[in-house]
Design a protein around this motif. Structure first.
Motif, mmCIF file in Angstrom:
data_model
loop_
_atom_site.group_PDB
_atom_site.id
_atom_site.type_symbol
_atom_site.label_atom_id
_atom_site.label_comp_id
_atom_site.label_asym_id
_atom_site.label_seq_id
_atom_site.Cartn_x
_atom_site.Cartn_y
_atom_site.Cartn_z
ATOM 1 N N LEU A 188 0.827 -1.209 0.000
ATOM 2 C CA LEU A 188 0.000 0.000 0.000
ATOM 3 C C LEU A 188 0.860 1.258 0.000
ATOM 4 O O LEU A 188 0.643 2.189 -0.776
ATOM 5 N N ARG A 189 1.845 1.290 0.890
ATOM 6 C CA ARG A 189 2.675 2.479 1.043
ATOM 7 C C ARG A 189 3.560 2.717 -0.174
ATOM 8 O O ARG A 189 3.868 3.850 -0.522
ATOM 9 N N GLU A 190 4.007 1.630 -0.799
ATOM 10 C CA GLU A 190 4.893 1.767 -1.952
ATOM 11 C C GLU A 190 4.131 1.739 -3.275
ATOM 12 O O GLU A 190 4.723 1.711 -4.343
ATOM 13 N N ARG A 191 2.774 1.732 -3.164
ATOM 14 C CA ARG A 191 1.904 1.738 -4.336
ATOM 15 C C ARG A 191 2.222 0.578 -5.282
ATOM 16 O O ARG A 191 2.382 0.759 -6.506
ATOM 17 N N LYS A 192 2.320 -0.610 -4.695
ATOM 18 C CA LYS A 192 2.610 -1.811 -5.482
ATOM 19 C C LYS A 192 1.553 -2.888 -5.233
ATOM 20 O O LYS A 192 1.857 -4.067 -5.148
ATOM 21 N N MET A 193 0.288 -2.446 -5.112
ATOM 22 C CA MET A 193 -0.770 -3.406 -4.819
ATOM 23 C C MET A 193 -0.970 -4.414 -5.942
ATOM 24 O O MET A 193 -1.335 -5.557 -5.694
ATOM 25 N N MET A 194 -0.732 -4.010 -7.183
ATOM 26 C CA MET A 194 -0.884 -4.975 -8.283
ATOM 27 C C MET A 194 0.137 -6.085 -8.158
ATOM 28 O O MET A 194 -0.173 -7.256 -8.414
ATOM 29 N N ASP A 195 1.378 -5.736 -7.754
ATOM 30 C CA ASP A 195 2.397 -6.772 -7.541
ATOM 31 C C ASP A 195 1.984 -7.690 -6.400
ATOM 32 O O ASP A 195 2.166 -8.913 -6.466
ATOM 33 N N PHE A 196 1.431 -7.100 -5.335
ATOM 34 C CA PHE A 196 0.980 -7.891 -4.187
ATOM 35 C C PHE A 196 -0.110 -8.871 -4.610
ATOM 36 O O PHE A 196 -0.054 -10.064 -4.273
ATOM 37 N N LYS A 197 -1.111 -8.367 -5.331
ATOM 38 C CA LYS A 197 -2.217 -9.227 -5.756
ATOM 39 C C LYS A 197 -1.722 -10.333 -6.675
ATOM 40 O O LYS A 197 -2.145 -11.491 -6.567
ATOM 41 N N GLN A 198 -0.821 -9.983 -7.585
ATOM 42 C CA GLN A 198 -0.285 -10.990 -8.502
ATOM 43 C C GLN A 198 0.476 -12.081 -7.737
ATOM 44 O O GLN A 198 0.364 -13.266 -8.034
ATOM 45 N N LEU A 199 1.248 -11.658 -6.736
ATOM 46 C CA LEU A 199 2.025 -12.607 -5.941
ATOM 47 C C LEU A 199 1.127 -13.619 -5.254
ATOM 48 O O LEU A 199 1.318 -14.832 -5.383
ATOM 49 N N PHE A 200 0.109 -13.135 -4.545
ATOM 50 C CA PHE A 200 -0.709 -14.031 -3.728
ATOM 51 C C PHE A 200 -1.782 -14.771 -4.516
ATOM 52 O O PHE A 200 -2.278 -15.795 -4.055
ATOM 53 N N ARG A 201 -2.138 -14.269 -5.682
ATOM 54 C CA ARG A 201 -3.170 -14.952 -6.451
ATOM 55 C C ARG A 201 -2.596 -15.940 -7.468
ATOM 56 O O ARG A 201 -3.352 -16.634 -8.136
ATOM 57 N N SER A 202 -1.281 -15.976 -7.598
ATOM 58 C CA SER A 202 -0.674 -16.886 -8.574
ATOM 59 C C SER A 202 -0.011 -18.093 -7.928
ATOM 60 O O SER A 202 0.680 -18.858 -8.594
ATOM 61 N N VAL A 203 -0.229 -18.289 -6.606
ATOM 62 C CA VAL A 203 0.343 -19.465 -5.952
ATOM 63 C C VAL A 203 -0.536 -20.684 -6.207
ATOM 64 O O VAL A 203 -1.725 -20.572 -6.521
ATOM 65 N N ASP A 204 0.036 -21.854 -6.065
ATOM 66 C CA ASP A 204 -0.730 -23.103 -6.135
ATOM 67 C C ASP A 204 -1.217 -23.528 -4.757
ATOM 68 O O ASP A 204 -2.294 -24.109 -4.624
ATOM 69 N N VAL A 205 -0.391 -23.240 -3.740
ATOM 70 C CA VAL A 205 -0.745 -23.577 -2.358
ATOM 71 C C VAL A 205 -0.376 -22.390 -1.475
ATOM 72 O O VAL A 205 0.771 -21.958 -1.469
ATOM 73 N N LEU A 206 -1.354 -21.856 -0.746
ATOM 74 C CA LEU A 206 -1.101 -20.758 0.186
ATOM 75 C C LEU A 206 -1.260 -21.285 1.609
ATOM 76 O O LEU A 206 -2.287 -21.861 1.961
ATOM 77 N N MET A 207 -0.226 -21.068 2.437
ATOM 78 C CA MET A 207 -0.232 -21.527 3.820
ATOM 79 C C MET A 207 -0.006 -20.320 4.730
ATOM 80 O O MET A 207 1.012 -19.638 4.623
ATOM 81 N N VAL A 208 -0.968 -20.064 5.618
ATOM 82 C CA VAL A 208 -0.876 -18.910 6.515
ATOM 83 C C VAL A 208 -0.938 -19.405 7.961
ATOM 84 O O VAL A 208 -1.922 -20.014 8.378
ATOM 85 N N ASP A 209 0.122 -19.119 8.715
ATOM 86 C CA ASP A 209 0.248 -19.556 10.110
ATOM 87 C C ASP A 209 -0.251 -18.454 11.047
ATOM 88 O O ASP A 209 -0.050 -17.270 10.788
ATOM 89 N N ASP A 210 -0.887 -18.850 12.154
ATOM 90 C CA ASP A 210 -1.318 -17.912 13.202
ATOM 91 C C ASP A 210 -2.239 -16.826 12.656
ATOM 92 O O ASP A 210 -2.028 -15.629 12.871
ATOM 93 N N VAL A 211 -3.304 -17.240 11.973
ATOM 94 C CA VAL A 211 -4.188 -16.287 11.308
ATOM 95 C C VAL A 211 -4.956 -15.422 12.308
ATOM 96 O O VAL A 211 -5.537 -14.396 11.930
ATOM 97 N N GLN A 212 -4.959 -15.799 13.594
ATOM 98 C CA GLN A 212 -5.677 -14.982 14.585
ATOM 99 C C GLN A 212 -5.135 -13.558 14.661
ATOM 100 O O GLN A 212 -5.817 -12.650 15.131
ATOM 101 N N PHE A 213 -3.901 -13.348 14.181
ATOM 102 C CA PHE A 213 -3.296 -12.028 14.294
ATOM 103 C C PHE A 213 -3.863 -11.003 13.319
ATOM 104 O O PHE A 213 -3.545 -9.813 13.419
ATOM 105 N N ILE A 214 -4.709 -11.429 12.372
ATOM 106 C CA ILE A 214 -5.326 -10.426 11.499
ATOM 107 C C ILE A 214 -6.634 -9.925 12.093
ATOM 108 O O ILE A 214 -7.270 -9.030 11.529
#
Length: 446
Positions: A188-214
């Protein structure tokens, strides 16, 4: 201060803060100078500088002073020069490499081979193995939850390692919820949201640990929700862990709770005596190879499995210390040596819980009067909480069955025995009973 000293400070910080915090927040720091007791660091964004100052500033100052430098405060600055922006067109292989490097590092010790299976964790282990086999998505998401030190992170690392070994071409991204939040805010701060979205939406397997922190982080939750939906719609596997069930995560949006519950939700129950003993025996096999000269007396492992029951990490740490101490002093690991070496750990594990305290907590949990729970009424609304209180009294106090019976309205010890046995059976069959026991145990140990 020399950069060699800063390198030593970095090593100490990694050991103190853990791999995730270190890679998220300390690695981005670049030591600039030390002058007049003020240590200055260059940081990529003001957000990182503020976060580090608030959460890790005291630790950094402590370790810098411990290294021999006089530091009173820290200063963070964002260099005026901007870093070159990478070209947006990337080949598939470069994209995959970027994805692999952007996740948290995996611990090579945490594999399925080193995971000790027992009744409290056998379902979680079986589900994790099934997902790690790859192939068509079956449980989406797989949600693993449980208290500290019960094996959630071990299973997450084991799944990632197995998937990468079986299918190296897969883009498997493993990271903590804090890393997800950090990357989102930085984008957000570096105005690179498209890169962020591309990174997380192009994975085959997403693993998120300790999701309670969001929980409570509205913008992060919003992006997590959209990422989750995009991956599920694309038939990509999602694996999540937390310290509690989705419905119990504080300040988590209802739509996210609903999404997290649409797959397979599995909890890792507190360890029982047999599982703790199995974990200790597996560790002894490893340590015996490292310390072939050491002998361990009969009864030591059983003693530790009984006395240290709240946290597997504490249990393993105690055994590590015990072997190291015995090696240094050149003595056999006896029960006496164990009690001397681990006196502080054993004392901390001996939190004194009274039968009366257990009765009070259980009656509050089930919203019934204490007098009804310990009274003569046999209706189910009172009988089941009464049996749970008896079970916890047997597990968490040193009172005998007759003594426990006397505190439950003068009941016979056979009644207590029957109640304990009944709850022992039910906790393996009824997840709600198992969850209640875990919540009550945690509350009583605080």
């Amino acid at each position: 201060m020399t950069y060699d000293i800063w390198a030593k400070v970095l090593s100490a910080l990694e050991a103190a803060l853990g791999t995730n915090n270190f890679s998220n927040w300390i690695e981005p720091l670049e030591f600039a100078q030390l002058s007049g007791g003020v240590a200055t660091f260059d940081v990529p964004t003001n957000f990182i500088g503020n976060y580090v100052a608030q959460n890790f500033g005291d630790q950094i100052i402590y370790h810098m002073n411990k290294a021999g430098e006089e530091v009173q405060r820290l200063q963070f600055r964002v260099p005026s020069q901007t870093r070159p922006t990478p070209a947006k067109s990337k080949s598939a292989s470069k994209s995959a490499k970027s994805l692999q490097s952007s996740g948290a590092p995996l611990d090579a010790r945490f594999t399925f081979d080193t995971f000790v299976v027992g009744k409290p964790n056998e379902l979680a282990h079986a589900a994790a193995r099934r997902v790690a086999e790859g192939g068509p998505v079956t449980f989406n998401p797989l949600f693993l939850y449980g208290g500290v030190g019960l094996g959630k992170t071990h299973l997450m690392h084991a799944i990632a390692a197995e998937l990468k070994q079986r299918s190296p071409e897969l883009n498997v991204l493993y990271l903590s919820a804090e890393q997800f939040m950090y990357r989102f805010i930085t984008a957000l701060r570096e105005r690179k949201m498209m890169d962020f979205k591309q990174l997380f939406r192009s994975v085959d397997v997403l693993m998120v640990d300790d999701v309670q922190f969001i929980g409570g982080k509205d913008s992060t939750q919003e992006e997590f929700f959209h990422t989750f939906n995009a991956l599920v719609d694309g038939q990509k596997q999602i694996i999540i862990s937390a310290d509690r069930a989705p419905g119990e995560i504080k300040d988590l949006e209802e739509r996210i709770k609903s999404r997290l519950q649409c797959g397979l939700v599995v909890d890792l129950h507190p360890t029982d005596y047999e599982l703790r003993l199995g974990i200790l025996q597996s560790k002894v096999d490893v340590y015996s190879a490292q310390y072939p000269e050491l002998e361990i007396s009969t009864g030591v492992l059983e003693f530790l499995a009984h006395r240290i029951s709240t946290n597997v990490r504490v249990l393993e740490g105690a055994l590590t210390r015990l072997f190291a101490f015995a090696s240094l002093v050149g003595r056999e690991i006896t029960l006496e040596l164990t009690q001397d070496c681990l006196s502080d750990v054993l004392k901390a594990s001996d939190r004194k819980v009274t039968v009366e305290e257990i009765q009070r907590k259980v009656s509050e949990h089930y919203n019934i009067r204490l007098s009804d729970m310990i009274g003569p009424k046999r209706v189910r609304n009172y009988a089941r909480p009464r049996q749970i209180a008896m079970y916890l009294a047997k597990q968490m106090t040193s009172r005998s069955l007759p003594e426990i019976g006397r505190r439950f309205g003068g009941r016979d010890h056979t009644t207590v025995m029957h109640g304990v046995k009944r709850i022992e059976e039910l906790k393996a069959l009824d997840s709600q009973i198992a969850d209640d026991l875990e919540l009550l145990r945690r509350a009583l140990q605080e």
